[in-house]
Design a protein around this motif. Structure first.
Motif, PDB file in Angstrom:
ATOM      1  N   THR A 110      -0.311   9.241   9.742  1.00 13.93           N
ATOM      2  CA  THR A 110       0.555  10.013  10.635  1.00 13.93           C
ATOM      3  C   THR A 110       1.925   9.362  10.693  1.00 13.93           C
ATOM      4  N   PRO A 111       2.959  10.157  10.921  1.00  8.17           N
ATOM      5  CA  PRO A 111       4.298   9.563  11.045  1.00  8.17           C
ATOM      6  C   PRO A 111       4.373   8.627  12.245  1.00  8.17           C
ATOM      7  N   LEU A 112       5.206   7.617  12.133  1.00 10.45           N
ATOM      8  CA  LEU A 112       5.391   6.676  13.232  1.00 10.45           C
ATOM      9  C   LEU A 112       5.810   7.408  14.505  1.00 10.45           C
ATOM     10  N   ALA A 113       6.587   8.464  14.349  1.00  6.81           N
ATOM     11  CA  ALA A 113       7.077   9.209  15.510  1.00  6.81           C
ATOM     12  C   ALA A 113       5.950   9.891  16.283  1.00  6.81           C
ATOM     13  N   GLU A 114       4.771  10.054  15.658  1.00 12.18           N
ATOM     14  CA  GLU A 114       3.654  10.712  16.331  1.00 12.18           C
ATOM     15  C   GLU A 114       2.676   9.724  16.968  1.00 12.18           C
ATOM     16  N   ALA A 115       3.013   8.446  16.976  1.00 14.04           N
ATOM     17  CA  ALA A 115       2.165   7.463  17.642  1.00 14.04           C
ATOM     18  C   ALA A 115       2.040   7.814  19.123  1.00 14.04           C
ATOM     19  N   LYS A 116       0.872   7.530  19.717  1.00 19.82           N
ATOM     20  CA  LYS A 116       0.577   7.939  21.089  1.00 19.82           C
ATOM     21  C   LYS A 116       0.771   6.762  22.057  1.00 19.82           C
ATOM     22  N   GLU A 117       1.507   7.004  23.109  1.00 22.08           N
ATOM     23  CA  GLU A 117       1.762   5.954  24.095  1.00 22.08           C
ATOM     24  C   GLU A 117       0.495   5.611  24.867  1.00 22.08           C
ATOM     25  N   VAL A 157       0.841  -1.191   0.000  1.00 25.10           N
ATOM     26  CA  VAL A 157       0.000   0.000   0.000  1.00 25.10           C
ATOM     27  C   VAL A 157       0.879   1.244   0.000  1.00 25.10           C
ATOM     28  N   ALA A 158       0.740   2.050  -1.058  1.00 24.39           N
ATOM     29  CA  ALA A 158       1.501   3.296  -1.139  1.00 24.39           C
ATOM     30  C   ALA A 158       1.089   4.222   0.003  1.00 24.39           C
ATOM     31  N   GLY A 159       2.080   4.675   0.777  1.00 21.62           N
ATOM     32  CA  GLY A 159       1.784   5.554   1.900  1.00 21.62           C
ATOM     33  C   GLY A 159       1.140   4.848   3.072  1.00 21.62           C
ATOM     34  N   GLY A 160       1.105   3.510   3.025  1.00 17.65           N
ATOM     35  CA  GLY A 160       0.489   2.733   4.100  1.00 17.65           C
ATOM     36  C   GLY A 160       1.415   2.566   5.286  1.00 17.65           C
ATOM     37  N   PHE A 161       0.990   1.748   6.220  1.00 15.80           N
ATOM     38  CA  PHE A 161       1.804   1.486   7.400  1.00 15.80           C
ATOM     39  C   PHE A 161       3.102   0.783   7.012  1.00 15.80           C
ATOM     40  N   GLU A 162       4.204   1.277   7.538  1.00 15.17           N
ATOM     41  CA  GLU A 162       5.490   0.618   7.335  1.00 15.17           C
ATOM     42  C   GLU A 162       6.360   0.878   8.556  1.00 15.17           C
ATOM     43  N   ALA A 163       6.648  -0.171   9.290  1.00 15.55           N
ATOM     44  CA  ALA A 163       7.486  -0.062  10.481  1.00 15.55           C
ATOM     45  C   ALA A 163       8.871  -0.584  10.134  1.00 15.55           C
ATOM     46  N   PRO A 164       9.905   0.251  10.254  1.00 17.66           N
ATOM     47  CA  PRO A 164      11.250  -0.184   9.889  1.00 17.66           C
ATOM     48  C   PRO A 164      11.760  -1.287  10.807  1.00 17.66           C
ATOM     49  N   GLU A 165      12.890  -1.891  10.410  1.00 21.34           N
ATOM     50  CA  GLU A 165      13.418  -3.068  11.090  1.00 21.34           C
ATOM     51  C   GLU A 165      13.580  -2.854  12.585  1.00 21.34           C
ATOM     52  N   GLY A 166      13.174  -3.851  13.321  1.00 24.23           N
ATOM     53  CA  GLY A 166      13.355  -3.838  14.763  1.00 24.23           C
ATOM     54  C   GLY A 166      12.671  -5.038  15.382  1.00 24.23           C
ATOM     55  N   LYS A 167      13.017  -5.347  16.616  1.00 19.06           N
ATOM     56  CA  LYS A 167      12.254  -6.331  17.369  1.00 19.06           C
ATOM     57  C   LYS A 167      10.996  -5.619  17.845  1.00 19.06           C
ATOM     58  N   GLN A 168       9.852  -6.017  17.297  1.00 21.13           N
ATOM     59  CA  GLN A 168       8.628  -5.280  17.561  1.00 21.13           C
ATOM     60  C   GLN A 168       7.427  -6.216  17.533  1.00 21.13           C
ATOM     61  N   THR A 192      -5.785   1.785  12.274  1.00 20.43           N
ATOM     62  CA  THR A 192      -5.090   1.898  13.558  1.00 20.43           C
ATOM     63  C   THR A 192      -4.307   0.635  13.877  1.00 20.43           C
ATOM     64  N   LEU A 193      -3.064   0.829  14.299  1.00 21.43           N
ATOM     65  CA  LEU A 193      -2.236  -0.269  14.769  1.00 21.43           C
ATOM     66  C   LEU A 193      -1.871  -0.065  16.237  1.00 21.43           C
ATOM     67  N   LEU A 194      -1.720  -1.170  16.955  1.00 18.84           N
ATOM     68  CA  LEU A 194      -1.070  -1.170  18.261  1.00 18.84           C
ATOM     69  C   LEU A 194       0.340  -1.691  18.030  1.00 18.84           C
ATOM     70  N   ILE A 195       1.353  -0.929  18.437  1.00 19.18           N
ATOM     71  CA  ILE A 195       2.716  -1.284  18.093  1.00 19.18           C
ATOM     72  C   ILE A 195       3.663  -1.014  19.257  1.00 19.18           C
ATOM     73  N   ALA A 196       4.444  -2.032  19.601  1.00 19.79           N
ATOM     74  CA  ALA A 196       5.501  -1.916  20.602  1.00 19.79           C
ATOM     75  C   ALA A 196       6.830  -2.135  19.891  1.00 19.79           C
ATOM     76  N   ARG A 197       7.765  -1.204  20.072  1.00 16.33           N
ATOM     77  CA  ARG A 197       9.054  -1.290  19.407  1.00 16.33           C
ATOM     78  C   ARG A 197      10.046  -0.381  20.132  1.00 16.33           C
ATOM     79  N   GLU A 198      11.240  -0.280  19.607  1.00 16.49           N
ATOM     80  CA  GLU A 198      12.217   0.651  20.181  1.00 16.49           C
ATOM     81  C   GLU A 198      11.947   2.042  19.605  1.00 16.49           C
ATOM     82  N   TRP A 199      11.366   2.904  20.429  1.00 16.60           N
ATOM     83  CA  TRP A 199      10.983   4.238  19.969  1.00 16.60           C
ATOM     84  C   TRP A 199      12.150   5.205  20.024  1.00 16.60           C
ATOM     85  N   GLU A 200      13.004   4.976  20.970  1.00 16.24           N
ATOM     86  CA  GLU A 200      14.203   5.789  21.145  1.00 16.24           C
ATOM     87  C   GLU A 200      15.163   4.945  21.973  1.00 16.24           C
ATOM     88  N   PRO A 201      16.443   5.291  21.995  1.00 13.42           N
ATOM     89  CA  PRO A 201      17.377   4.508  22.802  1.00 13.42           C
ATOM     90  C   PRO A 201      16.894   4.386  24.246  1.00 13.42           C
TER      91      PRO A 201
END
Length: 694
Positions: free
Chosen positions: A219-226, A171-182, A191-200
């Motif tokens: 919305t950008p991944l960085a704007e996901a709400k905890e 999906v163009a412009g769809g959800f895409e979470a870059p590599e990580g243990k998530q 809407t997704l529920l996502i747990a990953r490394e948000w910052e060090p």
């Protein structure tokens, strides 16, 4: 993990483990450092010719390739929300694999017509990536909106990319979470529920995520709400959503694993999170007719429930007032039984139950007066597996197999009990000359330990049969009888005997069987293994000269312990993707998550009992160790490859002969595709031939 995913059972420590003093091989822990990789390549260059120049290797490799690439393999399928059957397929043409679909009518035929949904080989070629397909999470009820999960080289760190299964495009412009243990799941199509490394600092000491956020489409991944935060000392945080058969959300929940076998469960609400009253050692299995089904790994005296029970809450009552809700018992296994698996159709709960490591299947229905059950009339003395269940009716896929019988695929109607054999896998070796027997060895503390022997019918009991003994013994993983074309073709047909030991630490007799070998009781697992070995020798099936052993991951640790504690029993040891340096394991890979299984080497009293069996520190000079074959993968981000590297390096420093193979890709399976799997099998059985048949 070779046998299965790792688990653990007690809280991980927040302390920093003390390093083994003056470890000369600590530099090998830099996974892709230039020096460790150069060492690994040099070891491959030394060891591989010893095996690949053996005249048997090519024949074994050709046979292994023919098995993994066989065109007449039966594709297992799962129900898809669009009314079709889904399958992931690998062969010589599609080494990385293809996600495809067909209809049930077509699947019934000898040559089904398949519709390609995603060609992973083509994707990897187009993007210049070593993609390994790890599945697709699709949103019910129609399964159109999917998250395709991809791993670079087989790592546990993965990429999630939104995919439209109807248009068969990302999906163009769809959800895409870059590599990580998530850990990621759909809440709804936007809407997704996502747990990953948000910052060090937002990964646990076990290297998994503990901060969960809600991510909105566009919305950008960085704007996901905890929405939930665990602790850095936890193992991980995982979201999951319970839906009714029509796809409507009944509850959004969070699993906070304070250890791999201790989990807190929370309900996500508009007003925040609500902790639910489940015991720490329990596991939610799913939702059927509004009943939330769960298993228990500990007693729950408050509700009269026992370790090993299967029970259920009324979900509405649980949500309304968690403190006042009361569970209902569904099934209490007998002492020689254990619940192996569950799945849920539209209206029924299907359960597989092992009885002395032999399977049966039961169908449960909730009612006003509790739960009723009926057995499914499936073959006896076999492993029964539950596959995909339909959400539109009560059909469920069932597999039946044992050591000499290829897998058959049954379509069961859980409502009526009707059974239909749809497909039967072709035989990969001549099993007519073999027989399967179950015996019980007596361990050091008097415990009876079951094991299976697959042997020629005309076996001479003179102690001369080349025998391969396999075991795992950890994390409540059960080793049930299963058909292996490679073991049959590359070992049994050539005169070998194959043995599987159901030692403590596994789940063959439920949670108690697992917990009997935890932490300070770990030696009981190894004593069980030695008891089986000695029983094989006492029965004159084999002898130390002809007895070899194999195990991977936690089973690789078992191999290291066997090598150091009882080298007198064995002449071959295949150590697959092992744990080995147990005094430092919590500082490597995902090791910190397994403290509940083994103990914490940062604590002096626990370090003391780990040190007694730790293979790395117990490798000594002047011993009669057999030549071991040690295997690992550079891309294994679960059990760190340094365990295997350091084991080999220490053996070398002490002057021992050994063989070593490090696959540069492959993840924890040490094989990223079918060709690599065949090569690994051929290497192993060439080694076993040299050690046990020559």
């Amino acid at each position: 993990m070779t046998a299965a995913a790792f688990s653990a059972s007690a809280q991980t420590s927040g302390s920093t483990p003390a390093r083994t003093p003056a470890d000369p091989f600590q530099w090998m822990e830099e996974i892709e450092g230039a020096k460790p990789l150069a060492w690994a390549r040099a070891e491959n260059d030394r060891s591989l010719p010893v095996l690949q120049n053996d005249p048997r290797y090519k024949d074994l490799n050709d046979k292994a390739l023919a098995i993994v690439n066989a065109k007449d393999r039966v594709p297992g399928v799962g129900f898809s929300g669009d009314g079709k059957l889904s399958n992931f397929w690998q062969d010589a043409t599609h080494v990385r694999g293809v996600w495809r679909k067909t209809t049930l009518d077509s699947y019934r035929t000898a040559d089904p017509v398949w519709e390609t949904v995603l060609d992973v080989d083509a994707l990897a070629k187009a993007e210049g990536k070593n993609w390994v397909y790890k599945g697709a999470s699709c949103l019910s009820p129609d399964d159109r909106h999917c998250l395709v999960v991809l791993s670079d080289g087989g790592k546990d760190a993965m990429v999630y990319r939104e995919f439209d299964s109807v248009t068969k495009t990302f999906v163009a412009g769809g959800f895409e979470a870059p590599e990580g243990k998530q850990n990621v799941t759909w809440l709804d199509k936007d809407t997704l529920l996502i747990a990953r490394e948000w910052e060090p600092g937002t990964l646990t000491k076990s290297s998994y995520p503990y901060v969960l956020k809600v991510w909105k489409r566009g919305t950008p991944l960085a704007e996901a709400k905890e929405v939930f935060r665990g602790k850095v000392e936890d193992v991980m945080v995982t979201p999951f959503v319970l839906r009714d058969p029509d796809g409507k959300v009944q509850a959004a929940m969070v699993s906070r694993a304070v250890s791999f076998f201790e989990t807190e469960t929370y309900l996500l609400t508009d007003k925040g999170t609500v902790k639910l009253p489940f015991p720490l050692k329990s596991g939610i299995q799913g939702l059927v007719q509004g009943k939330l089904v769960f298993t228990l790994e500990q007693d729950w005296a408050e509700h009269g429930l026992k370790q090993g029970d299967l029970a259920a809450f009324d979900l509405a009552a649980l949500k309304a007032d968690p403190a006042k809700a009361h569970p209902t018992l569904i099934l209490r296994p007998a002492a020689n039984q254990a619940i192996e698996g569950t799945n849920i159709t539209r209206n029924k709960l299907v359960v597989t139950l092992n009885e002395d490591v032999k399977g049966k299947a039961l169908v449960f229905t909730p009612g006003a007066d509790g739960w009723t059950s009926k057995p499914l009339d499936l073959p006896a003395n076999a492993t029964i597996g539950i596959g995909s269940a339909s959400e539109t009716d009560d059909r469920v896929w069932i597999t039946v197999t044992n050591y000499l019988t290829p897998t058959t695929y049954w379509l069961a109607d859980a409502a009526t009990g009707k059974l239909e054999t749809i497909k039967a896998s072709p035989a990969r070796f001549d099993a007519s000359k073999h027989v399967v027997e179950q015996f019980f060895a007596t361990s050091k503390d008097g415990t009876k330990v079951p094991y299976f022997v697959v042997r020629p019918k005309d076996l001479k009991y003179d102690g001369q049969a080349p025998t391969l003994l396999y075991a795992y013994g950890g994390f409540q993983v059960s080793l049930t009888p299963s058909y292996s074309g490679s073991v049959g073709k590359l070992w049994l047909e050539r005169g070998g005997v194959y043995v599987v030991a159901n030692i403590r630490g596994g789940g063959e007799y439920g949670p108690a069987w697992h917990q009997a070998g935890l932490e300070s009781n770990r030696q009981k697992v190894y004593d069980d293994f030695f008891a089986v070995s000695e029983d094989l020798i006492a029965r004159k099936i084999t002898s130390p000269r002809r007895l070899g052993i194999m195990g991977g991951s936690n089973g690789g640790l078992l191999m290291g312990v066997a090598l150091t504690q009882r080298p007198d029993l064995y002449n071959a040891v295949v150590v697959q993707v092992p744990l080995f340096d147990m005094l430092n394991y919590t500082s490597m890979g995902a090791g910190a998550s397994w403290v509940g299984e083994y103990g914490d080497p940062a604590k002096p009293d626990e370090r003391a009992w780990i040190a007694k069996y730790d293979p790395y520190s117990n490798l000594k000079a002047g011993q009669k160790y057999p030549r071991a074959f040690i295997e690992t993968s550079t891309k294994d981000d679960r059990v760190h490859p340094a365990h295997a590297r350091k084991a080999a390096a220490r053996l070398k420093a002490l002057g021992y002969d050994y063989l070593y193979y490090e696959n540069i890709d492959g993840g924890h399976s040490a094989a990223a595709n079918l060709n690599e799997t065949a090569r690994r099998n051929a290497l192993e059985f060439t080694y076993l031939s040299q050690q046990l048949m020559d």
